[in-house]
Scaffold this motif. Structure first.
Motif, PDB file in Angstrom:
ATOM      1  N   GLU A   1      -5.244  10.408  -2.114  1.00 52.91           N
ATOM      2  CA  GLU A   1      -6.042  10.157  -0.913  1.00 52.91           C
ATOM      3  C   GLU A   1      -7.522   9.966  -1.234  1.00 52.91           C
ATOM      4  OE1 GLU A   1      -5.012  13.558   1.465  1.00 52.91           O
ATOM      5  OE2 GLU A   1      -3.315  12.522   2.397  1.00 52.91           O
TER       6      GLU A   1
ATOM      7  N   VAL B   1       1.107   4.037  -3.004  1.00 57.00           N
ATOM      8  CA  VAL B   1       0.830   5.463  -2.774  1.00 57.00           C
ATOM      9  C   VAL B   1       2.041   6.302  -3.183  1.00 57.00           C
ATOM     10  CG1 VAL B   1       0.405   7.210  -0.990  1.00 57.00           C
ATOM     11  CG2 VAL B   1      -0.926   5.085  -1.019  1.00 57.00           C
TER      12      VAL B   1
ATOM     13  N   CYS C   1       0.842  -1.198   0.000  1.00 54.68           N
ATOM     14  CA  CYS C   1       0.000   0.000   0.000  1.00 54.68           C
ATOM     15  C   CYS C   1       0.880   1.252   0.000  1.00 54.68           C
ATOM     16  CB  CYS C   1      -0.932  -0.012   1.203  1.00 54.68           C
ATOM     17  SG  CYS C   1      -2.096   1.371   1.242  1.00 54.68           S
TER      18      CYS C   1
ATOM     19  N   SER D   1      -8.291   6.415  -1.260  1.00 57.43           N
ATOM     20  CA  SER D   1      -7.718   5.678  -0.133  1.00 57.43           C
ATOM     21  C   SER D   1      -8.546   4.463   0.276  1.00 57.43           C
ATOM     22  CB  SER D   1      -7.508   6.594   1.072  1.00 57.43           C
ATOM     23  OG  SER D   1      -8.745   7.089   1.536  1.00 57.43           O
TER      24      SER D   1
ATOM     25  N   LYS E   1      -6.752   0.926   0.232  1.00 55.79           N
ATOM     26  CA  LYS E   1      -6.560   0.190   1.491  1.00 55.79           C
ATOM     27  C   LYS E   1      -7.268  -1.157   1.465  1.00 55.79           C
ATOM     28  CE  LYS E   1      -7.942   3.521   4.177  1.00 55.79           C
ATOM     29  NZ  LYS E   1      -8.308   4.303   5.369  1.00 55.79           N
TER      30      LYS E   1
END
Length: 95
Positions: free
Chosen positions: A81, A49, A45, A84, A88
């Motif tokens: 974001e 990112v 992750c 996200s 996730k």
């Protein structure tokens, strides 16, 4: 908002398309061993990112022929974001 709307749109598309590629490809079974990490999903992750933010910053420099301002940099981070939850959820499967 200081980013060009077209740049924001293309960056969001890049994030979505790249995440779909990751979903198709999966992860190497050697990741945890090679990088000595216990939570492979968390590692992947963070890697994803960082890759997305770095790619967007590079694209910004190429398109605008300058470094982004602090506000533009934060908006690029916010574009990542915005995804996200999906990011996730996908990478948590590897923990």
């Amino acid at each position: 908002m200081t980013l060009d709307p077209e740049f924001s749109k293309q960056t969001s598309s890049l994030i979505e398309q790249t995440l779909e590629l990751y979903k198709t490809a999966g992860a190497s079974p050697r990741v945890g061993e090679l990088w000595n990490c216990q939570n492979v999903g968390d590692f992947l992750c963070g890697f994803f990112v960082g890759e997305m933010v770095g790619s967007a910053l590079s694209a910004f420099q190429i398109v605008h022929k300058r470094e982004p301002t602090a506000d533009e940099h934060m908006e690029i981070i916010e574009l990542v974001e915005n995804h996200s939850k999906e990011i996730k959820e996908f990478f948590a499967k590897f923990n």
